[in-house]
Design a protein around this motif. Sequence first.
Motif, PDB file in Angstrom:
ATOM      1  N   PRO A 190       0.808  -1.227   0.000  1.00 21.11           N
ATOM      2  CA  PRO A 190       0.000   0.000   0.000  1.00 21.11           C
ATOM      3  C   PRO A 190       0.838   1.272   0.000  1.00 21.11           C
ATOM      4  O   PRO A 190       0.296   2.377  -0.169  1.00 21.11           O
ATOM      5  N   LEU A 191       2.141   1.090   0.175  1.00 19.36           N
ATOM      6  CA  LEU A 191       3.033   2.268   0.162  1.00 19.36           C
ATOM      7  C   LEU A 191       3.338   2.720  -1.268  1.00 19.36           C
ATOM      8  O   LEU A 191       3.667   3.891  -1.498  1.00 19.36           O
ATOM      9  N   ILE A 192       3.210   1.807  -2.233  1.00 21.44           N
ATOM     10  CA  ILE A 192       3.614   2.128  -3.610  1.00 21.44           C
ATOM     11  C   ILE A 192       2.901   3.390  -4.132  1.00 21.44           C
ATOM     12  O   ILE A 192       3.571   4.304  -4.644  1.00 21.44           O
ATOM     13  N   PRO A 193       1.564   3.521  -4.005  1.00 20.56           N
ATOM     14  CA  PRO A 193       0.922   4.752  -4.508  1.00 20.56           C
ATOM     15  C   PRO A 193       1.417   6.016  -3.797  1.00 20.56           C
ATOM     16  O   PRO A 193       1.524   7.079  -4.415  1.00 20.56           O
ATOM     17  N   ASP A 194       1.742   5.885  -2.500  1.00 17.99           N
ATOM     18  CA  ASP A 194       2.244   7.056  -1.776  1.00 17.99           C
ATOM     19  C   ASP A 194       3.675   7.393  -2.182  1.00 17.99           C
ATOM     20  O   ASP A 194       4.071   8.561  -2.186  1.00 17.99           O
ATOM     21  N   LEU A 195       4.445   6.368  -2.521  1.00 19.15           N
ATOM     22  CA  LEU A 195       5.793   6.632  -3.030  1.00 19.15           C
ATOM     23  C   LEU A 195       5.707   7.318  -4.396  1.00 19.15           C
ATOM     24  O   LEU A 195       6.509   8.203  -4.714  1.00 19.15           O
ATOM     25  N   ALA A 196       4.707   6.910  -5.184  1.00 20.02           N
ATOM     26  CA  ALA A 196       4.507   7.566  -6.482  1.00 20.02           C
ATOM     27  C   ALA A 196       4.111   9.025  -6.278  1.00 20.02           C
ATOM     28  O   ALA A 196       4.573   9.926  -6.993  1.00 20.02           O
ATOM     29  N   ARG A 212      11.624   7.476  -7.053  1.00 15.91           N
ATOM     30  CA  ARG A 212      11.389   6.992  -8.415  1.00 15.91           C
ATOM     31  C   ARG A 212      11.663   5.487  -8.483  1.00 15.91           C
ATOM     32  O   ARG A 212      10.889   4.732  -9.075  1.00 15.91           O
ATOM     33  N   ILE A 213      12.751   5.080  -7.848  1.00 16.70           N
ATOM     34  CA  ILE A 213      13.089   3.648  -7.877  1.00 16.70           C
ATOM     35  C   ILE A 213      12.038   2.847  -7.098  1.00 16.70           C
ATOM     36  O   ILE A 213      11.515   1.842  -7.572  1.00 16.70           O
ATOM     37  N   LEU A 214      11.706   3.337  -5.900  1.00 17.23           N
ATOM     38  CA  LEU A 214      10.799   2.571  -5.033  1.00 17.23           C
ATOM     39  C   LEU A 214       9.357   2.562  -5.532  1.00 17.23           C
ATOM     40  O   LEU A 214       8.611   1.627  -5.267  1.00 17.23           O
ATOM     41  N   ALA A 215       8.961   3.612  -6.276  1.00 16.21           N
ATOM     42  CA  ALA A 215       7.580   3.649  -6.799  1.00 16.21           C
ATOM     43  C   ALA A 215       7.402   2.669  -7.958  1.00 16.21           C
ATOM     44  O   ALA A 215       6.265   2.419  -8.388  1.00 16.21           O
ATOM     45  N   ALA A 440      12.671   6.774   9.409  1.00 12.04           N
ATOM     46  CA  ALA A 440      11.676   6.350   8.417  1.00 12.04           C
ATOM     47  C   ALA A 440      10.563   7.390   8.286  1.00 12.04           C
ATOM     48  O   ALA A 440      10.038   7.621   7.197  1.00 12.04           O
ATOM     49  N   SER A 441      10.205   8.020   9.406  1.00  9.95           N
ATOM     50  CA  SER A 441       9.123   9.008   9.360  1.00  9.95           C
ATOM     51  C   SER A 441       9.505  10.222   8.520  1.00  9.95           C
ATOM     52  O   SER A 441       8.642  11.002   8.131  1.00  9.95           O
ATOM     53  N   LYS A 442      10.795  10.366   8.256  1.00 13.41           N
ATOM     54  CA  LYS A 442      11.252  11.496   7.425  1.00 13.41           C
ATOM     55  C   LYS A 442      11.428  11.083   5.967  1.00 13.41           C
ATOM     56  O   LYS A 442      11.828  11.889   5.122  1.00 13.41           O
ATOM     57  N   PHE A 443      11.217   9.820   5.700  1.00  8.13           N
ATOM     58  CA  PHE A 443      11.401   9.361   4.319  1.00  8.13           C
ATOM     59  C   PHE A 443      10.149   8.704   3.749  1.00  8.13           C
ATOM     60  O   PHE A 443       9.873   8.805   2.552  1.00  8.13           O
ATOM     61  N   ILE A 444       9.399   8.059   4.608  1.00  8.88           N
ATOM     62  CA  ILE A 444       8.205   7.327   4.144  1.00  8.88           C
ATOM     63  C   ILE A 444       6.961   8.134   4.513  1.00  8.88           C
ATOM     64  O   ILE A 444       6.833   8.552   5.666  1.00  8.88           O
ATOM     65  N   PRO A 445       6.052   8.366   3.564  1.00 10.04           N
ATOM     66  CA  PRO A 445       4.807   9.048   3.934  1.00 10.04           C
ATOM     67  C   PRO A 445       4.083   8.247   5.026  1.00 10.04           C
ATOM     68  O   PRO A 445       3.674   7.109   4.782  1.00 10.04           O
ATOM     69  N   LEU A 446       4.008   8.832   6.212  1.00  5.80           N
ATOM     70  CA  LEU A 446       3.511   8.092   7.369  1.00  5.80           C
ATOM     71  C   LEU A 446       1.993   7.906   7.327  1.00  5.80           C
ATOM     72  O   LEU A 446       1.454   7.024   7.986  1.00  5.80           O
ATOM     73  N   VAL A 447       1.328   8.765   6.565  1.00 11.57           N
ATOM     74  CA  VAL A 447      -0.132   8.634   6.435  1.00 11.57           C
ATOM     75  C   VAL A 447      -0.437   8.182   5.007  1.00 11.57           C
ATOM     76  O   VAL A 447       0.015   8.819   4.058  1.00 11.57           O
ATOM     77  N   PRO A 448      -1.161   7.092   4.825  1.00 15.77           N
ATOM     78  CA  PRO A 448      -1.525   6.674   3.468  1.00 15.77           C
ATOM     79  C   PRO A 448      -2.626   7.588   2.918  1.00 15.77           C
ATOM     80  O   PRO A 448      -3.813   7.331   3.131  1.00 15.77           O
TER      81      PRO A 448
END
Lengths: 476, 176
Positions: A190-196, A212-215, A440-448
């Motif tokens: 479920p993180l993929i759309p937020d990474l995009a 870009r790589i992770l999305a 991680a909270s500074k790199f990964i969108p913490l809220v979907p």
Amino acid sequence: MAPEKQHEEHAHGEEHLRETHLMLDPKPRGEMNAMVMEAMHYTTWKFWVVAAVLAVIVAVGLFYSWGVMIAEGLGLAGINRPSYWGIFIVNTVFWIGISHAGTFISAILRVFKAEFRRPFTRAAELMTTFGLMQAGFSIFMHMGRVWLAYWLFPYPNQRLIWPNLHSPLTWDVLAITTYLLASTMYLFLPLIPDLAMARDRTEGGWRKVAYRILALGFRGTEGEWKHLRLAMNIFAFAIIPVMFSVHTIVSWDFAAATRPGWSSTIFGPYFVVGALHSGMGAVVIVLAIVRGTMKNMKYFIRAEHFEAIGKLMLIISMTWAYFFFNDYIVQWYGGDKWTNILLHFHEAGPLGFLWFLMLAVNIVIPWAVLWNKKWRSNPWIVGIVGLLINVGMWIERYIIVPISLTINRTPFTWSLYKPGIEIPLGIGTLALFILLYMLASKFIPLVPAWEVQEGQLAHRFTKYGRETVVTVSELE
Amino acid sequence: MAETLSLLAVFSDLEPAADAMDRLRALGVPEDHLNVISGIPLNEAMLGRKQQHSNVPKIALGGAVLGFLVGSALVFGTPYNYPVPIQVGRQPIIPGPPSFIVLFELTMLIMLLSTFLGVFLDSYFPSYRPKQYVADVSDGKIAIFFACPEDQKDKFSQAMTALGAEKVEVAEAKPL
């Protein structure tokens, strides 16, 4: 009542509901995305000070101490006859327990379509992955000669070591590996759309490259959503029995031994409920801190969420108390000499105060506080209860492992466990968990954001006669 | 025969996007020349689309079978490959309950790995080639890509604009 006054009251009621419930208080998706991105990018000096302190604790407490233990040997730890298992095992069980929160919130609440879960599923899932990492570290510490871990694997070799694939050790390895991999994949999907989204909103730099790589090239086509959604549903259903199996198998490490205090048929569910107890406690601690320290999080994480989790915590606390008493009464009534000595030792031994403290923070305090809606809606009050529950659950594992091992059927070996290098190593794993989460909270969108928007689209005000009520459509 | 052109229409809401799909069909755009991208999952019925096919469940099932077979090979095959089969207490060489645990974990592990892999295979992930995309989608917009004859570009653009499209432009593949 005059129609104007009625209309005014309804409007006021709707306004109040909007303020209270995130799902009824939609913002344009672009604005929500901007808020999530700002929360990631906005960092104060205090954040870096805390991160630096934690990094030092990790370097000294975890890596240096572990290096010393590898060089000097496992004798630096306090484990010795009769307590061959000590804080390393306590921490392993504790961290696996913490990891149950993510799956519980993300999978079980998803399966039951509990709408309040939406904004904080990822915050909980991150705890699962990082918690399991600490569990892995702790078990490797206990192993002592970590560089020989590959001896566990059943492949043809010239050492004439033939690992028994049917042994509880293999159950543990398989269960924890399965859970770690499954929960990491379940975090990522479920993180993929937020990474995009982060990719689209980031201009250049290392972040752009990483997003870009992770999305993975995700665009949001119908097919991509379809495959993603199907996979998330499969994961949601399949990961629940895996979650149950992990802590049940951990409990069998104890229950399958015919030792006083351990040989119990109820240990499986008792451990699972204990894991959920500490896991939910940990979730509210994290949510209270995230809400209090990260920008824009007050919009996403509201009193309603603490209220809902508080209710779950209360139910879990009651269930834990039920299992605890069930385990206790059967052992007590059985009248086995050694078990009775052990039970007496738990309550009246030199560490008997821990037994009472465990009951106070796991049962008395949650029941005394969480029944009250106003109190359980307060993030800091619920957060403190969560912290106390975690202290209580750590103590519970300490009582089950080294304290229970003190009493066996050979009294001349009885001696109290005194931890050594386990203490800095344990503090190091805790610091590493917090540090990883902070970074991680500074790199990964913490809220979907997409899940929140989807939930907001599904909620509506509907008029039933004179009353306006909230209805939820099933969009999936 | 006129050259075809790929156009992109961006909508803020679902309703006008669904109307636009109907209009495009009425204008003769075949179903397989219509593509929708969105920032939240939209099920097929919302836009009057036929069900998308997905291999993910089949791949997951295949993974479960594979996991069961790998588990079986380990729990039933390994003990007899040892010079002296391991026997614990009075347990049989291949004890039932512990074998069930190993089989369960390996079945679930490989099933979940396959499900994850299935998303990659079905969605062609990772793919970093330039693609037709508009970043507004991740901000909640709905984009419809469709092919139309080059000489009817204006007609299609006007039809989309009349139905509430925020912008209609020629779709170009660009790096994401």
